[in-house]
Design an enzyme around this catalytic site. Structure first.
Site, short mmCIF file in Angstrom:
data_model
loop_
_atom_site.label_atom_id
_atom_site.label_comp_id
_atom_site.label_asym_id
_atom_site.label_seq_id
_atom_site.Cartn_x
_atom_site.Cartn_y
_atom_site.Cartn_z
N GLY A 12 0.78 -1.23 0.00
CA GLY A 12 0.00 0.00 0.00
C GLY A 12 0.81 1.28 0.00
N ASN A 14 1.54 3.10 -2.58
CA ASN A 14 0.84 4.05 -3.46
C ASN A 14 -0.41 4.60 -2.77
OD1 ASN A 14 2.45 4.04 -5.94
ND2 ASN A 14 1.93 1.87 -5.96
N LEU A 94 -9.95 -8.63 -13.25
CA LEU A 94 -11.38 -8.35 -13.16
C LEU A 94 -12.12 -8.87 -14.39
CD1 LEU A 94 -10.80 -4.76 -11.84
CD2 LEU A 94 -11.85 -6.62 -10.52
N ASN A 108 -6.18 1.62 -13.35
CA ASN A 108 -5.12 0.77 -12.81
C ASN A 108 -3.78 1.48 -12.93
OD1 ASN A 108 -4.00 -1.75 -11.83
ND2 ASN A 108 -3.21 -2.07 -13.89
N HIS A 110 0.12 0.60 -13.29
CA HIS A 110 0.89 -0.57 -13.72
C HIS A 110 2.37 -0.21 -13.84
CE1 HIS A 110 1.70 -4.39 -15.53
NE2 HIS A 110 2.23 -3.82 -16.60
N ASP A 150 -3.82 -5.28 -18.39
CA ASP A 150 -2.95 -4.12 -18.59
C ASP A 150 -2.97 -3.62 -20.04
OD1 ASP A 150 -2.15 -4.24 -15.87
OD2 ASP A 150 -0.75 -5.82 -16.38
N GLU A 179 5.76 5.74 -9.68
CA GLU A 179 4.36 5.37 -9.43
C GLU A 179 3.68 6.41 -8.53
OE1 GLU A 179 4.04 0.54 -9.56
OE2 GLU A 179 4.87 1.44 -7.74
#
Length: 191
Positions: A12, A14, A94, A108, A110, A150, A179
């Protein structure tokens, strides 16, 4: 102020970057809920420390299909009526029905540039390709989630400097820094 639901599976960092940016007034968002499919994800602790509601929602592979899990996940997300759902290290592919339900809200992060590496272990894949001279550019991207892995429409990318003398650990730090910066930039652009 816009509401976010954040999906995680691990550390976690990010998520922490988003929490800190909101606290510092850099982002005008409220995190309504953090959901993890892994019980020991440290990101759940990060959210709890910031007084953000959390939910551990495991995918029971032996007992349910992906569609059933995604339906349970969608019910929990819909309760929050989020502006966006951000996958920040969420290790679960998903289903198409889930993606369609949240089309244009599902994003998302990535750890690779578009059309390069997909799925798991992309930091290591990029690093090895860089060391072996197979690629000259490395970085990260944010994209809308589609039915593939992705492969969704790219929102933004961030490149990092390539240095073949770097260790994998050093390279990972540069990727994580990129990121963190990209997540904040993308959320600002969506405000």
């Amino acid at each position: 102020m816009k509401d976010l639901v954040i999906l995680i599976s691990g550390n976690g960092s990010n998520l922490q970057c988003v929490i800190d940016s909101i606290k510092e007034g850099l982002l005008d968002y409220n995190i309504s809920l953090v959901i993890s499919n892994r019980k020991n994800a440290y990101g759940l602790e990060r959210a709890k420390k910031a007084d953000i509601p959390t939910l551990y929602l495991p995918f029971r592979r032996k007992e349910e299909k992906r569609e059933a899990y995604d339906e349970r996940l969608a019910i929990e997300i819909e309760k929050c009526k989020p502006s966006y759902i951000f996958c920040l290290g969420f290790l679960h592919v998903l289903t198409e029905s889930f993606v369609k339900k949240f089309e244009s809200k599902l994003i998302n992060l990535h750890p690779a540039l578009p059309c390069t590496f997909v799925g798991l272990d992309c930091i290591e894949k990029q690093y090895n390709a860089m060391i072996n001279g197979e690629i000259t550019e490395c970085g990260v991207m944010c994209h809308y989630v589609d039915g593939g892995v992705d492969t969704g429409k790219v929102i933004a990318t961030k490149r990092i400097d390539v240095d073949k003398s770097q260790t994998l650990e050093c390279f990972e730090k540069y990727i994580h820094k990129a990121e963190h910066e990209l997540v904040v930039e993308v959320l600002k652009s969506l405000e």
